[in-house]
Write a protein that holds these residues in place. Structure first.
Motif, short mmCIF file in Angstrom:
data_model
loop_
_atom_site.label_atom_id
_atom_site.label_comp_id
_atom_site.label_asym_id
_atom_site.label_seq_id
_atom_site.Cartn_x
_atom_site.Cartn_y
_atom_site.Cartn_z
N SER A 1 12.53 16.62 117.77
CA SER A 1 12.60 15.29 118.75
C SER A 1 12.43 15.87 120.32
CB SER A 1 13.66 14.56 118.37
OG SER A 1 15.17 15.24 118.77
N TYR B 1 14.52 1.16 114.97
CA TYR B 1 14.06 0.55 116.38
C TYR B 1 12.67 1.04 116.22
CZ TYR B 1 14.65 5.97 117.28
OH TYR B 1 14.27 7.14 117.17
N ALA C 1 9.95 15.92 127.88
CA ALA C 1 11.40 15.26 128.26
C ALA C 1 11.81 14.10 129.10
CB ALA C 1 12.24 16.62 128.57
N GLU C 2 10.66 14.03 129.82
CA GLU C 2 10.80 12.98 130.93
C GLU C 2 10.24 11.39 130.06
OE1 GLU C 2 9.04 13.62 134.78
OE2 GLU C 2 10.07 12.05 135.53
N TRP C 3 9.07 11.60 129.65
CA TRP C 3 8.44 10.51 129.16
C TRP C 3 8.57 10.01 127.81
CZ3 TRP C 3 7.90 8.30 133.44
CH2 TRP C 3 7.67 9.09 134.62
N GLU C 4 9.02 10.71 126.67
CA GLU C 4 8.94 10.34 125.51
C GLU C 4 10.33 10.60 124.76
OE1 GLU C 4 5.69 11.53 123.26
OE2 GLU C 4 4.36 10.19 124.42
N VAL C 5 10.93 11.57 125.22
CA VAL C 5 12.25 12.06 124.43
C VAL C 5 13.38 10.74 124.46
CG1 VAL C 5 14.30 13.38 124.54
CG2 VAL C 5 12.11 14.78 124.41
N PRO C 6 13.41 10.13 125.94
CA PRO C 6 14.45 9.00 125.86
C PRO C 6 14.11 7.95 125.20
CG PRO C 6 13.73 10.04 128.19
CD PRO C 6 12.70 10.75 127.08
N PHE C 7 12.75 7.81 124.41
CA PHE C 7 12.61 6.60 123.68
C PHE C 7 12.67 6.91 122.37
CE2 PHE C 7 10.54 6.41 127.63
CZ PHE C 7 10.79 4.90 128.23
N GLY C 8 13.38 8.02 121.76
CA GLY C 8 13.69 8.42 120.35
C GLY C 8 12.33 8.83 119.68
N GLN C 9 11.31 9.27 120.30
CA GLN C 9 10.07 10.09 119.69
C GLN C 9 10.49 11.27 118.97
OE1 GLN C 9 7.22 9.26 119.17
NE2 GLN C 9 5.64 10.10 120.54
N HIS C 10 10.08 11.55 117.87
CA HIS C 10 10.10 12.78 117.18
C HIS C 10 8.56 12.89 116.43
CE1 HIS C 10 12.07 11.38 113.36
NE2 HIS C 10 12.23 10.24 114.00
N PHE D 1 20.04 8.81 118.18
CA PHE D 1 19.50 7.44 118.16
C PHE D 1 19.65 6.94 116.69
CE2 PHE D 1 16.90 9.37 121.29
CZ PHE D 1 16.66 8.31 122.12
#
Ligand SMILES: [Zn+2]
Lengths: 394, 135
Positions: A134, B85, A140-149, B79
């Protein structure tokens, strides 16, 4: 388009079984694979003058050992002149081929040892693996904070691809079944029990519409190959595996910036590769398509031109891609069934393409295979790398 | 197992105005003065014409869902308590794409090409994340 057509060849391959080996250090997988490749080539180890390892995602210590010549010293490669790490994630195998090939064609080296190993099966816990993937290669700026993996990335691709093409969940599951049929015949594969569409469809939902059995699993493993000039290759083997064409495109870094998440750069990359080789998809006997998740194998096959868009799922359903089928595809079982070893998933596909062309694929040998295509992609499917190999120069 | 803190954006210096605006519940984008194209994520120069002449402009906050997925299991540790989500790639009316979450509806209602609009969710004192809801 490059100038490597017919100029360099793979002359030896080596691979260790994929799995969980807590007692084995990652360096063992690298050394054993390299040793097997040198023996397979039938050359004197001291002919190797360039050692090209991948980086290991899991172990910084192991990376330090690789860049500081441990493989060269452990194997006693007395005439090694250069040791240089190459890393492009899942594209590393394709990059080995074009970089190693260029080094040989320009006379910088005579024999290049390309080797990958990693320890993703025992080096990290299951949740540790999810957490690693993840962040690895994810912004680290544009996707990690939204729970992307990586599961959500594959799921985003699958959702849109199915929306645009009408490919069904069953057809997507059929990719896993097809790759498993090959893995059943591959002693180095981690998953060798038969798999059904129903079993895939009943497995745990990860991120809709992606289910657990549609996800690659992370394991330990390693593979290696030896590159040399076409001329030298003809002296040491009856079946050199020539690089005939290569093409590639880099289309994004941050996954959400990809303009077309159902196509990527495969079409243009393939046009260059087939153009250089002077071949078309109809000439290909074996297709080794990057399959970290089923949708990428489907998109790869369609964009490379093996069928119309939206049809690849059906090819897997009706058996064209299976052992004995018209278009044998991902014949080691791929990352879905042989197992994903990090950058090695792509290296293993390249080694399998060479193995098939050398006629060394045992029970899963595609009879009389002359031409193969191999694809690799790294990071969040940031690039499209297409290589065409053959036992003759058309 | 304790849920770790949510990962905050690791900010690149030139993107700081974006996050400062988001903290005030405003969505802003870069726009190239020379070629007129909108730019996301923020860059040090226009990725289209390579002009250094880029400025910050307010965004409409409207767009559509390019693709989406509902995370049901195997979420990253931070998460785990959020499942299910929705992770989505949103195409803004300005022509740029961004990753975000779709909120304010049942995850099962999200569809490709569904119209959405921006909404803001505070992460901590420093960061507010732009998210999207059906419009
Ligand atoms: Zn511009």
């Amino acid at each position: 388009m490059s100038k490597l057509r017919g100029k360099v060849a793979i002359v030896g391959i080596g691979e260790v079984p994929t799995g969980r080996f807590p007692e084995k250090a990652a360096i063992y997988h690298a050394m054993e694979s390299a040793k097997l490749a040198i023996k397979d080539a039938g050359i004197n180890k001291d002919h190797i003058d360039f050692v090209m390892p991948t980086a290991a995602l899991y172990s910084p210590q192991f990376n330090t050992e690789l860049v500081t010549c441990r493989v060269a010293e452990e194997l006693g490669l007395k005439n090694a002149k250069t040791n240089c790490q190459i890393f492009a994630g899942g594209s590393s195998g394709s990059c080995f081929l074009k970089l190693g090939g260029s080094i040989i064609e320009t006379g910088v080296a005579d024999y290049v040892l390309c080797v990958h190993a990693d320890r993703l099966g025992t080096g990290v816990t299951a949740q540790g693996g999810i957490d690693l993937f993840s962040t690895a290669g994810i912004s680290a700026e544009w996707e990690v904070p939204f729970g992307q993996h990586y599961s959500t990335i594959a799921a985003l691709t699958t959702t849109r691809y199915q929306y645009e093409t009408g490919c069904t969940d069953e057809q997507m599951a059929a990719v896993c079944v097809s790759n498993r049929k090959w893995a059943e015949l591959n002693p180095n594969a981690r998953f060798r029990k038969p798999l059904t569409i129903e079993e895939v469809m009943e497995s745990k939902m990860l991120s809709t519409p992606l289910r657990a059995k549609q996800s690659n699993m992370l394991f330990d493993g390693g593979s290696a190959f030896i590159l040399t000039s076409a001329e030298r290759a003809r002296d040491i083997t009856d079946r050199p595996v020539y690089l005939l064409g290569e093409g590639s495109r880099v289309t994004h870094f941050v996954f959400s910036q990809e303009p077309d998440i159902t196509r990527f750069g495969w079409r243009d990359a393939a046009k260059d590769a087939f153009g250089e080789a002077g071949l078309t998809p109809k000439d290909i006997d074996v297709a080794e398509i990057y399959d970290s998740y089923p949708v990428y194998q489907v998109i790869g096959m369609e964009e490379l031109g093996f069928c119309e868009r939206g049809e690849a799922g059906e090819l897997h359903m009706r058996g064209d891609t299976w052992p004995g089928g018209k278009l044998p595809t991902t014949t080691n079982g791929g990352m879905l069934s042989q197992g994903h070893t990090g950058a090695g998933g792509g290296v293993a596909l390249l080694v399998e393409a060479a193995r098939q062309l050398m006629g060394k694929a045992g029970e899963r040998q595609v009879p009389g295979a002359r031409f193969a295509v191999e694809t690799g992609t790294g990071g969040t499917y940031m690039d499209a790398q297409v290589s065409i190999l053959g036992t003759e120069i058309p | 197992m304790d849920t770790p803190k949510k990962p905050a954006p690791i900010v690149n210096d030139w993107a700081r105005p974006f996050w400062e605006a988001a903290r005030d519940n405003r969505l802003i984008l870069q726009q190239c003065v020379d070629c007129g194209k909108h730019i996301f994520y923020p860059r040090i120069a226009c990725p289209h014409c390579f002009s250094d002449n880029v400025e910050w402009v307010p965004a409409s906050g409207k767009g559509t869902v390019y693709s989406y997925t509902v995370v049901e299991t195997n979420a990253p540790s931070a998460f785990m308590n959020d499942v299910p989500y929705v992770v989505a790639v949103v195409k803004l009316d300005e022509g740029v794409q961004m990753l975000s979450n779709i909120v304010g509806c049942d995850p099962a209602e999200v569809r490709c090409d569904m119209p959405v609009e921006v909404t803001f969710e505070k992460l901590d004192d420093e960061f507010t994340l732009p998210k999207f809801r059906p419009s």
